[in-house]
Design a protein around this motif. Structure first.
Motif, PDB file in Angstrom:
ATOM      1  N   ASP A 210     104.514  34.339  72.293  1.00 52.17           N
ATOM      2  CA  ASP A 210     104.225  33.236  73.204  1.00 52.17           C
ATOM      3  C   ASP A 210     104.434  33.235  74.112  1.00 52.17           C
ATOM      4  O   ASP A 210     104.151  34.300  74.597  1.00 52.17           O
ATOM      5  N   ASP A 211     103.320  32.306  75.628  1.00 49.31           N
ATOM      6  CA  ASP A 211     102.965  33.200  76.587  1.00 49.31           C
ATOM      7  C   ASP A 211     104.378  33.203  77.568  1.00 49.31           C
ATOM      8  O   ASP A 211     104.453  33.958  78.643  1.00 49.31           O
ATOM      9  N   GLN A 480      95.557  36.667  77.274  1.00 49.35           N
ATOM     10  CA  GLN A 480      96.925  35.841  76.419  1.00 49.35           C
ATOM     11  C   GLN A 480      97.259  36.952  78.946  1.00 49.35           C
ATOM     12  O   GLN A 480      98.061  35.848  79.010  1.00 49.35           O
ATOM     13  N   LEU A 483      95.583  34.417  80.721  1.00 50.10           N
ATOM     14  CA  LEU A 483      95.849  33.203  80.310  1.00 50.10           C
ATOM     15  C   LEU A 483      94.535  31.476  79.718  1.00 50.10           C
ATOM     16  O   LEU A 483      94.533  31.370  79.821  1.00 50.10           O
TER      17      LEU A 483
END
Length: 586
Positions: A210-211, A480, A483
């Protein structure tokens, strides 16, 4: 910067041994420190900071060698072949080094180059000696008289695609090693790539995080690179441009207990858009350090500066901004620094261009399902276009294989056949265009480790191009890293708590185009005859008429092309120097 020359010969060959002894004396007379590695091999090293020698298994490593704190790609398979040891060594160590493997009788039998590519590496044979070196200075060419010839096709290819030129030397004779490659000296024509950037890009497709986890990976990698280089850098200077990348490096450096930073420097331009002192001052206040500022050099380009660009076995693209390099070199020398840390490379690894290619990467992975991605409207807003134009471009990008060069001069005669892409980009058919641009940016970063007036007095350290950071960023998808909405968004998230909001949220960046444009225009009295009456024109590699138009002050104002002009000037310098050097040597 570190320079090295290794000479090796067959034990018992008295003639070769005599030539090696003469060459060793020449190397010492040119400031090299000599290390005897065996009865038939010696190594000469030089530079602002003495390199370390470390034996690791069968390899003698020369340069900066650091242990990895952690490696995120633990699930990445290691090929179990005859070079499995070296592949694992690349996982366990990082730094800026080359490695030599000697035979039981002390003759060199193999050489490798670390994945960062900070130290260049060429191998060749001459005068019954095997030579491995970071460069081929004039004294070495004169002493060994290698049977080399300038490869005109490679010069043409370098004009068309400067990045592609880094796969080979521009002369026939020496074998150039790519970063992460190993060369067995019985087979000099075929180095083996043990490390490749596209392998980490593909690993990212299976290592989904995940981020928040991605931001932590990025932050840890930067801290490891900055701390490690600070540990070996000695007395340090640090660039503090006011931009995001150098600010991230500075924020990490200020937290490092190992760092002995004597000078935090901002070099500002004469125009409002080139003066980033307010941002640098805000950062210095937050980091509680003292900022020194200096106005960039007003000096013009001279013929002596152009001549220097051709002195290396590769054109010295890192020295194109010679007036400022000379100015900064004097400042570093007066401060008695041994190393300087920069933020170079961040534009590439952090993905500064949140352009339509980022959505094309999403399209390549998810096809029509990507129309439901929240990144689609966000990237459309960021780029000022419609979602339909992004979709149309993404569909066309399925036919895109490698990113086009944006440094090809308008006056270069088209190379025929079309030059092949650099090997790092040639095997990227399954990668999206934004990821390929990221790899191209890492490749472009190799030029920052080349010789320049600064590197003559200090060692330039580029932590954002160090192996831990490059691998971490390549392993993260470009959507990513942005974003899905703006440039370097993940890096902004990862370092938000360390940076002033004015820098973390900044939408613009310093603009030096006008500054460099005025310098080029004011230096046309030197540049015009250099190119119009030079060897590239005589060889038919540039269109003299088109170059005459491009080298016009009014054309420069409206069309630009400053970087392309200076790259061409460097190649012109290189051809002039090496035609004379090889003629004398023969």
């Amino acid at each position: 910067m570190v320079a090295y020359v290794l000479a090796s010969w067959e034990a018992g060959d008295a003639e070769a041994g005599g030539r090696a002894a003469i060459l060793r004396e020449r190397a010492a007379s040119h400031g090299m420190t000599i290390h005897e590695l065996g009865e038939s091999t010696w190594l000469g090293v030089a530079g602002p900071r003495p390199p370390r020698l470390l034996q690791v298994g069968p390899w003698l490593l020369i340069g900066d060698i650091l242990d990895r704190r952690r490696h995120f790609a633990t699930g990445m398979a290691v090929v179990e072949d005859e070079h499995a040891y070296e592949r694992k060594m690349f996982r366990r160590l990082w730094g800026r080094y080359v490695g030599f493997r000697l035979s039981p009788r002390g003759r060199i039998e193999a050489v490798l180059r670390d994945p960062s590519g900070s130290l260049d590496c060429f191998a060749w044979t001459a005068s019954r000696l095997t030579l491995v070196a970071s460069d081929a200075p004039d004294w070495l060419v004169r002493a060994t008289r290698p049977d080399w010839r300038i490869n005109t096709r490679r010069i043409a290819n370098a004009l068309a695609d400067p990045l592609g030129s880094w796969a080979h030397a521009l002369v026939d004779g020496p074998t150039a090693l790519l970063p992460g490659a190993l060369l067995t000296l019985d087979d000099m024509a075929s180095p083996i790539s043990l490390w490749r950037p596209d392998a980490f890009a593909r690993y990212g497709d299976q290592d989904v995080i995940d981020d928040a986890g991605a931001a932590e990976r990025l932050r840890n990698a930067v801290d490891e690179a900055v701390t490690g280089l600070a540990l070996i850098g000695g007395t340090l200077g640090a660039e503090m441009s006011g931009g995001l990348d150098s600010s991230i490096v500075a924020s990490s450096l200020a937290r490092s207990e190992q760092a002995d930073v004597r000078l935090w420097l901002n070099a500002y331009g004469p125009d409002p858009e080139a003066d980033e002192r307010p941002y640098a001052e805000r950062l210095a206040s937050k980091l509680e350090v003292t900022l020194t500022t200096v106005r960039r050099s007003p000096d013009l380009i001279t013929e002596d500066m152009l001549v220097e660009l051709g002195q290396g076995l590769r054109p010295r693209f890192n020295g194109l901004d010679a007036p400022n390099d000379l100015l900064l070199g004097r400042l570093w020398s007066e401060a008695r620094l041994t190393s300087v840390m920069t933020g170079k490379g961040g534009d590439a690894v952090f993905v500064q261009s949140a352009t339509s290619e980022v959505f094309s990467d999403i399209w390549r992975s998810h096809g029509w399902r990507s129309v439901f991605s929240p990144a689609l409207p966000a990237l459309a807003r960021w780029n000022g276009c419609s979602v339909w134009s992004l979709i149309a471009e993404a569909r066309r990008s399925d036919r895109t294989r490698t990113p086009p060069s944006d440094r090809t001069p308008s006056f270069a005669v088209p190379a025929y056949p079309t030059p092949p892409p650099h090997p790092w980009l040639a095997a990227g058919d399954d990668l999206g265009p934004a990821k390929l641009y990221q790899i191209a940016g890492v490749l472009n970063g190799l030029t920052f480790s080349g010789a320049s007036p600064q590197t003559a007095v200090v060692d330039l350290l580029h932590p954002l191009l160090a192996q831990p950071v490059v691998e971490a960023c390549l392993s993260l998808p470009t959507p990513q890293l942005t974003l899905g909405r703006r440039d370097r968004a993940l890096a902004r998230l990862a370092f938000r708590d360390r940076l002033p909001a004015e820098i973390a949220d900044r939408r613009s960046k310093g603009e030096m185009t006008a500054y460099y444009g005025r310098r080029i225009a004011a230096s046309l009295d030197v540049l015009r005859p250099w190119l119009l009456d030079g060897r590239l024109a005589a060889l038919g590699l540039i269109d003299r008429g088109a170059a005459e138009v491009a080298l016009d002050e009014e054309t420069l104002i409206w069309r630009g092309g400053f970087a392309e002009i200076m790259i061409t000037a460097a190649l012109e310098s290189w051809v002039r120097e090496w035609e004379g050097r090889l003629s004398t040597a023969s």
